[in-house]
Motif scaffolding. Sequence first.
Motif, PDB file in Angstrom:
ATOM      1  N   ASN A   1      -1.686   1.471  -5.170  1.00 13.29           N
ATOM      2  CA  ASN A   1      -1.593   2.769  -5.838  1.00 13.29           C
ATOM      3  C   ASN A   1      -0.140   3.245  -5.802  1.00 13.29           C
ATOM      4  N   PRO A   2       0.495   3.386  -6.982  1.00 16.82           N
ATOM      5  CA  PRO A   2       1.922   3.754  -6.983  1.00 16.82           C
ATOM      6  C   PRO A   2       2.187   5.094  -6.308  1.00 16.82           C
ATOM      7  N   TRP A   3       1.260   6.031  -6.400  1.00 15.67           N
ATOM      8  CA  TRP A   3       1.523   7.351  -5.813  1.00 15.67           C
ATOM      9  C   TRP A   3       1.556   7.298  -4.298  1.00 15.67           C
ATOM     10  N   THR A   4       0.633   6.510  -3.743  1.00 17.01           N
ATOM     11  CA  THR A   4       0.646   6.358  -2.290  1.00 17.01           C
ATOM     12  C   THR A   4       1.940   5.678  -1.855  1.00 17.01           C
ATOM     13  N   TYR A   5       2.339   4.681  -2.633  1.00 15.32           N
ATOM     14  CA  TYR A   5       3.569   3.952  -2.350  1.00 15.32           C
ATOM     15  C   TYR A   5       4.766   4.901  -2.293  1.00 15.32           C
ATOM     16  N   VAL A   6       4.879   5.731  -3.327  1.00 15.54           N
ATOM     17  CA  VAL A   6       5.994   6.684  -3.400  1.00 15.54           C
ATOM     18  C   VAL A   6       5.924   7.675  -2.242  1.00 15.54           C
ATOM     19  N   LEU A   7       4.714   8.136  -1.947  1.00 11.70           N
ATOM     20  CA  LEU A   7       4.522   9.120  -0.877  1.00 11.70           C
ATOM     21  C   LEU A   7       5.014   8.592   0.469  1.00 11.70           C
TER      22      LEU A   7
END
Lengths: 282, 293
Positions: free
Chosen positions: B7-13
């Motif tokens: 999940n890109p959002w988790t990655y960024v977070l």
Amino acid sequence: MTLRSVKKSIPHILLIGYLIATLYPFLFVLFSSIKSDNQAIASNPFGFPSSFHFENYYEAWVNAKISVYFLNSLYISTLCSIATIIFSSMGAFAITRMRYLKMSKGLYQFILIGLLIPGNALLLPIFIMLNKMEVFGQPILGTHMALILPYTAGAIPFTVIILSAFMRSIPGEIEEASVMDGLSAKGIFAKIILPITVPALVTVFIINFIGNWNEFILANFFISTDELRTLPVGMVGFRDIYNTNYAQMSAGIVFSILPVMIIYAVLQKQIIEGLTAGGVKG
Amino acid sequence: MNKTLRNPWTYVLFLLPLLLLYVMFFIYPMISAFTTGFMKWNGLTEPRFNGLTNFEHAFGDDKFWASVLNNGKFILFSVFVQVPVIIFFSLLISNVKKLKGLYKTAVFIPSVMSTAVIGILWSFIYEPDIGLFNLILTKLGLQPVMWLSDSHWAMFSILITNAWQWTGFYIVMVLAAILAIPKEIDEAAIVDGASAYTRATRITVPLIMPIISVVIMLSIAGAMKAADIIIVMTDGGPGGITDVMATYLIKYGITNAKYGYGNSIGVLIFVFSLILTALYQFLIARRVERVEY
């Protein structure tokens, strides 16, 4: 003694000489810290104390404000070391375990660049930046924030490398099983990866703590209020003002090396492995 | 694997706080040093571009070159005095049977201590009237030396203290490499009748060349980083004779608020470090082959 046994004892004599050269200055400070006053130090500077004067410690701790510096150092070193670990372990998790597209490898190398940048070259830009940054209308420069932010950030490249290496060695099946069990990415991080990483976390915490505890340059130039000074800077100030009171100054030195000595005595194996792996200074 | 870890959002977070701090305290200052190094700026007025003037000023400044030379002295002292001492004592420790652990633990202690506090401690030892060194000199009937305020001795005194602090750190590194060499190699040499000296110079040292190379590299990097020990022991004195590039930068950049000039020194520290690393890699590190036993 035969020639052979003389020959055999030469390495030991040399090594004991080296050991004395290494440890004697510490012993000297310890002795000086319990000597009566400066006359005693002047007349008997290098011998064993003839009487014990532990009040030097009280004087240094209370009157010379070593207690204030000590607590500042303890607070800043602990806070920054924990903050570095939190941010670095999250980042190392994303880089090593999430492997999002092909970005991870590039990001890892991007952070590695930090090890190649000489810290001294960044001193002035950071000084200017913190002077411009404001919190509630006050510039950060001159407050504890001016040390907390760069200390936390400064340890990131080293910490990410150590934690990434550790996390990479964890087998991938663990995540697969955890995902099957319905854990989210955050759950895998907090409940699976972090607990496994504890030995590495302890090592980097100690090394960062020692590094922050010993830091001098930023602490000397980014803080100007006496009440906010850290221990190494406070000690230098103390020396510059009371440069004749060797007994109290020695007591202050003992206070500033004691925590690191204790940590080293207990955890020397982790410290040596971590420091030599990171190659922090020389 | 499934989507949870993609999940890109988790990655960024997970990466955001780390990258934010990293960019703020490594990348942005680096860029800032490179841009303001070409400007005239005292922190009050608007920065004004003035081309290579700062660098010309630095190159024409004797005190700047003296500080570069002092970094050079640090490097030469580390490589030609400290490294042989490190190798010598590592070989000694690796060969003794008794007290090996004690030596290894004890020699490392100074390198976990604060350089500033060690500077204060050594100022006692160099103290002109009651210091250890002068006490010994006068006992021997020699003239006392003003270690830290005599221009002939000040730099040397700092180098000694620096070596005292870091030699043990490298001994532990080299020792680990020596102890990793399989015992059979040494035993075979003993059977062949090789003396301890021959074994050390012909077998052990060649086998640990890769780690010696790392030690040299690290001490060069350390020599470029040195600043706290100088500020505490002499503050560049007497008369700027013990300044290194970093303390020179601090004097101009921070104390006198010459931000543009200070940053051009920062850029030069970066460039010189880079040149040294590149030269080292090209001339020495490439020739040191990794040995597999």
